[in-house]
Write a protein that holds these residues in place. Structure first.
Motif, mmCIF file in Angstrom:
data_model
loop_
_atom_site.group_PDB
_atom_site.id
_atom_site.type_symbol
_atom_site.label_atom_id
_atom_site.label_comp_id
_atom_site.label_asym_id
_atom_site.label_seq_id
_atom_site.Cartn_x
_atom_site.Cartn_y
_atom_site.Cartn_z
ATOM 1 N N GLU A 1 -68.979 44.492 -0.309
ATOM 2 C CA GLU A 1 -70.548 45.098 -0.283
ATOM 3 C C GLU A 1 -70.951 45.219 0.756
ATOM 4 O O GLU A 1 -71.891 46.226 0.800
ATOM 5 C CB GLU A 1 -71.058 43.846 -1.004
ATOM 6 C CG GLU A 1 -70.973 42.853 -2.199
ATOM 7 C CD GLU A 1 -69.451 42.127 -2.685
ATOM 8 O OE1 GLU A 1 -69.306 42.482 -3.155
ATOM 9 O OE2 GLU A 1 -68.520 42.717 -1.334
ATOM 10 N N PRO B 1 -58.439 46.966 -14.106
ATOM 11 C CA PRO B 1 -59.410 45.681 -13.930
ATOM 12 C C PRO B 1 -59.540 45.222 -12.299
ATOM 13 O O PRO B 1 -61.018 45.407 -12.016
ATOM 14 C CB PRO B 1 -58.229 44.435 -14.109
ATOM 15 C CG PRO B 1 -57.546 44.479 -15.141
ATOM 16 C CD PRO B 1 -56.963 46.162 -14.506
ATOM 17 N N LEU B 2 -59.047 45.716 -11.239
ATOM 18 C CA LEU B 2 -59.595 46.162 -9.643
ATOM 19 C C LEU B 2 -60.865 46.882 -9.493
ATOM 20 O O LEU B 2 -61.425 46.392 -8.621
ATOM 21 C CB LEU B 2 -58.299 45.738 -9.223
ATOM 22 C CG LEU B 2 -58.923 45.876 -7.801
ATOM 23 C CD1 LEU B 2 -59.220 44.580 -6.952
ATOM 24 C CD2 LEU B 2 -57.362 46.205 -6.639
ATOM 25 N N LEU C 1 -62.794 48.040 -11.829
ATOM 26 C CA LEU C 1 -63.873 48.171 -12.997
ATOM 27 C C LEU C 1 -64.370 46.647 -11.810
ATOM 28 O O LEU C 1 -65.567 46.689 -11.583
ATOM 29 C CB LEU C 1 -63.595 47.273 -13.707
ATOM 30 C CG LEU C 1 -63.289 48.167 -14.639
ATOM 31 C CD1 LEU C 1 -62.958 47.447 -16.386
ATOM 32 C CD2 LEU C 1 -64.310 49.327 -15.314
ATOM 33 N N SER C 2 -63.745 45.898 -11.188
ATOM 34 C CA SER C 2 -64.665 44.773 -10.388
ATOM 35 C C SER C 2 -65.139 45.808 -8.800
ATOM 36 O O SER C 2 -65.695 44.853 -9.061
ATOM 37 C CB SER C 2 -63.685 44.021 -9.521
ATOM 38 O OG SER C 2 -63.818 43.129 -8.719
ATOM 39 N N ILE C 3 -64.084 46.560 -8.588
ATOM 40 C CA ILE C 3 -65.121 46.977 -7.001
ATOM 41 C C ILE C 3 -66.232 47.599 -7.300
ATOM 42 O O ILE C 3 -66.708 47.652 -7.040
ATOM 43 C CB ILE C 3 -64.479 47.864 -6.548
ATOM 44 C CG1 ILE C 3 -63.330 47.058 -5.894
ATOM 45 C CG2 ILE C 3 -64.838 49.111 -6.017
ATOM 46 C CD1 ILE C 3 -61.281 48.050 -6.102
ATOM 47 N N GLU D 1 -67.958 47.244 -10.160
ATOM 48 C CA GLU D 1 -69.689 46.541 -10.091
ATOM 49 C C GLU D 1 -70.164 46.068 -9.033
ATOM 50 O O GLU D 1 -71.262 46.383 -8.897
ATOM 51 C CB GLU D 1 -68.518 45.058 -11.546
ATOM 52 C CG GLU D 1 -69.931 44.658 -11.960
ATOM 53 C CD GLU D 1 -70.806 45.177 -13.150
ATOM 54 O OE1 GLU D 1 -72.338 44.913 -12.482
ATOM 55 O OE2 GLU D 1 -70.717 45.698 -13.703
ATOM 56 N N ARG D 2 -69.498 45.310 -8.417
ATOM 57 C CA ARG D 2 -69.409 44.901 -7.302
ATOM 58 C C ARG D 2 -70.454 46.692 -6.645
ATOM 59 O O ARG D 2 -71.718 45.980 -5.680
ATOM 60 C CB ARG D 2 -68.191 44.308 -6.213
ATOM 61 C CG ARG D 2 -68.028 43.164 -7.062
ATOM 62 C CD ARG D 2 -66.803 42.960 -6.469
ATOM 63 N NE ARG D 2 -67.024 42.457 -4.479
ATOM 64 C CZ ARG D 2 -65.411 42.354 -4.015
ATOM 65 N NH1 ARG D 2 -64.899 42.487 -4.377
ATOM 66 N NH2 ARG D 2 -65.593 42.508 -2.839
ATOM 67 N N ARG E 1 -73.905 46.504 -7.904
ATOM 68 C CA ARG E 1 -74.738 45.343 -7.064
ATOM 69 C C ARG E 1 -75.886 45.625 -6.183
ATOM 70 O O ARG E 1 -76.832 45.808 -5.784
ATOM 71 C CB ARG E 1 -74.755 44.412 -7.365
ATOM 72 C CG ARG E 1 -73.628 43.680 -8.646
ATOM 73 C CD ARG E 1 -73.981 42.186 -8.064
ATOM 74 N NE ARG E 1 -72.488 41.997 -7.892
ATOM 75 C CZ ARG E 1 -71.228 42.290 -8.387
ATOM 76 N NH1 ARG E 1 -70.850 41.243 -9.901
ATOM 77 N NH2 ARG E 1 -70.340 41.108 -7.621
ATOM 78 N N HIS F 1 -70.321 53.001 -15.765
ATOM 79 C CA HIS F 1 -70.299 53.295 -14.331
ATOM 80 C C HIS F 1 -70.875 54.488 -14.080
ATOM 81 O O HIS F 1 -70.384 55.658 -15.095
ATOM 82 C CB HIS F 1 -69.454 52.550 -13.620
ATOM 83 C CG HIS F 1 -69.190 51.816 -13.378
ATOM 84 N ND1 HIS F 1 -70.311 50.439 -12.878
ATOM 85 C CD2 HIS F 1 -68.083 50.618 -14.004
ATOM 86 C CE1 HIS F 1 -69.535 49.769 -13.028
ATOM 87 N NE2 HIS F 1 -68.207 49.384 -13.666
#
Length: 426
Positions: free
Chosen positions: A69, A121-122, A124-126, A128-129, A132, A158
Motif C-alpha cells: 500500500e 488469487p494473489l 487479484l488480492s494485490i 484490490e489493495r 484502494r 480493474h
C-alpha cells in the motif's frame, strides 16, 4: 509520474530500469518504487537500479519497500512481475507433467495451469489493495500466464492490460532482417498469449506493404531455426508461429527432449544466483550481459511503449494513438471467440485503454486451436477462482496438450500434490 513495480526484487528489474533511463523522453518518470517481500533482493536490485539511472543521468527517485500500500499509493501505473513459489515451483511445473508424457512448461499445459492456480488469487488480492490506495492507476500485467491473469483482472473490474515480449522480440528480429528501423515494422500478430501467429509483417504501419512472404522466402531457414521448427512448416503455413507453438506442433519430440536435460528453471536459478552476486558489486552501474540470457528480451521497451500512452505521454506518428500488441478483451476482434475472451492482438493505446485493430481473416487451422485453448483458459480461471479438484480435472481434460481422461486424472493428482502449500482450498 510515479510507477510501482510489484516483484521489484526480480533479477529482470535492471532490464526494466535500463529502459526507463534510455527512454526517459517517452516516459518521464519522477519516482520508481520497487515492491518485494524479499529485503535482500530489494537491497541488491534497488542499489543497481539507482546506479544505472545515475550513470545515464536520470534523476528519478528509486525507493524500495515491502509495504504494498505504501509503495503503490499515488502511483500512475503498477507493473506486476511476480512468481509464486519462485524458481523451485517453476522447476516442478516443468518436470512432473513429464511423468504422464505431457510437456512440462511453466505457461502452458499442466504446468501452466498450476502456475495460474497459484498466481491468480494473489494478483487479484494485490490489485484490490492497489485500487484502494490508487484507484486510477493502470495495472500492467507481465505475470504469466498473462492471458489468464489479465482476464481475471478485467473481470474483477480493474484497469488492466496484459503485456508479453514475444511480439516486440519478433518485431526487432524482422526489422533487422529487413534492414529497417523497428518502428517501421507493424505485426499482424493475432491469437492468445503464447499462442500467436504473425499473419503479416507490414512496413510503415497497419495496412502497409506485407513483407512476410519475402521474409519467409529469403530468411525462412533462419527464422525456423530460432523457432526450432523445420523450414517446411513456415513454408506450408505461410505465416510465422510463436516459438510456443512448438509445444503443439512437435509435442512428443519436445517431451523426449525435456526428459533428457535439466529444466529451464534449473538453468535460470543458476543464472539468478550469479546475477545477484553481480548486482552486489557497487562498481556495477549497467545491466550485465548475462541478463540477456535470463530471458525477457526487449521487456523494458515493451513496458515503456505501453505505459507511456496509457499515461498520456507516448504518441504515434502524426499524433495518433500508437499501436501496441497487448492482451485485452476480444470484444469482437476475433469473431469466433466470445467478447470476454482475452486475446493478444495489436491495439490502439490511449489513457482510456486498449482498442484492438480489426483482424484479418484467421485460417481455420489457427482459429480452431485458438478457440480450443480459449475454452481451456475459461475453465482454468474458474478453477483458480473457485478451487476444487473437479474443476482442475476439467481444465486439464480441456487442454489440447492433455485431452485424455487417464492423463487428466493423473496430472490432477500430481498438480495438487506439488502445489498444496500454495492453494488455500487444497
Amino acid at each position: 509520474m510515479k510507477l510501482a513495480v510489484v516483484g521489484g526484487g526480480s533479477t529482470y528489474t535492471p532490464e526494466l530500469i535500463d529502459g526507463f533511463a534510455r527512454l526517459r523522453d517517452t516516459l518521464p518518470l519522477a519516482e520508481i518504487v520497487l515492491i518485494d517481500p524479499d529485503a535482500e533482493r530489494l537491497r541488491l536490485v534497488g542499489g543497481l537500479a539507482r546506479r544505472i539511472l545515475a550513470r545515464q543521468g536520470h534523476d528519478a527517485l528509486v525507493t524500495t519497500t515491502a509495504d504494498l500500500e505504501a509503495g503503490a499509493e499515488g502511483a500512475d501505473a503498477v507493473l506486476v512481475q511476480l512468481r509464486v513459489g519462485g524458481q523451485a515451483a517453476r522447476d516442478e511445473d516443468e518436470t512432473w507433467p513429464l511423468e504422464c508424457g505431457c510437456v512440462g512448461q511453466e505457461t502452458t499445459g499442466a504446468g501452466g495451469l498450476a502456475k495460474a492456480l497459484r498466481t491468480v488469487p494473489l494478483v487479484l488480492s494485490i490489485a484490490e489493495r492497489v485500487r484502494r490506495v490508487s484507484p486510477d492507476a493502470w495495472i500492467i500485467d507481465f505475470t504469466n500466464p498473462v492471458g489468464i491473469v489479465t482476464r481475471a483482472l478485467l473481470e474483477a473490474g480493474h484497469k488492466a492490460v496484459g503485456l508479453c515480449n514475444v511480439a516486440i522480440h519478433l518485431q526487432r528480429k524482422f526489422a533487422a532482417l529487413l534492414e529497417v528501423a523497428p518502428d517501421e515494422v507493424h505485426l499482424d500478430h493475432y491469437g492468445l498469449n503464447h499462442l500467436t501467429w504473425e499473419l503479416g509483417v507490414r512496413l510503415g504501419g497497419p495496412g502497409g506493404e506485407d513483407a512476410l512472404p519475402r521474409l519467409i522466402s529469403a530468411h525462412g531457414p533462419r527464422i525456423a531455426e530460432d523457432l526450432r521448427l523445420p523450414p517446411a512448416v513456415l513454408e506450408r503455413l505461410g505465416v510465422v508461429p510463436s516459438y510456443y507453438l512448438r509445444y503443439y506442433y512437435a509435442h512428443d519430440e519436445v517431451v523426449d527432449e525435456l526428459r533428457t536435460k535439466p529444466s529451464r528453471a534449473a538453468e535460470v536459478a543458476a543464472m539468478e544466483k550469479r546475477l545477484l552476486e553481480m548486482y552486489a558489486d557497487p562498481a556495477l552501474d549497467e545491466k550485465p550481459e548475462l541478463l540477456a540470457r535470463r530471458g525477457g528480451a526487449f521487456y523494458s521497451e515493451a513496458a515503456v511503449e505501453l505505459a507511456a500512452p496509457l499515461l498520456g505521454s507516448g504518441k504515434g506518428p502524426g499524433g495518433d494513438a500508437p499501436v501496441r500488441v497487448v492482451n485485452t478483451y476480444n470484444n469482437g476482434t476475433l469473431p469466433f471467440l466470445p467478447d470476454d475472451a482475452v486475446v493478444e492482438v495489436p491495439a490502439r493505446i490511449t489513457p482510456g485503454g486498449a482498442r484492438p485493430l480489426p483482424a484479418p481473416a484467421i485460417d481455420p487451422l489457427h482459429a480452431g486451436l485458438i478457440a480450443h485453448v480459449t475454452a481451456y483458459e475459461r475453465l482454468a480461471l474458474d478453477a483458480a477462482l473457485r478451487g476444487g479438484r473437479e474443476r482442475v480435472f476439467k481444465a486439464l481434460l480441456a487442454h489440447p496438450l492433455v485431452g485424455q481422461y487417464a492423463q487428466a486424472e493423473a496430472l490432477t493428482d500430481l498438480l495438487l500434490a506439488h502445489n498444496r502449500e500454495h492453494l488455500a482450498w487444497a
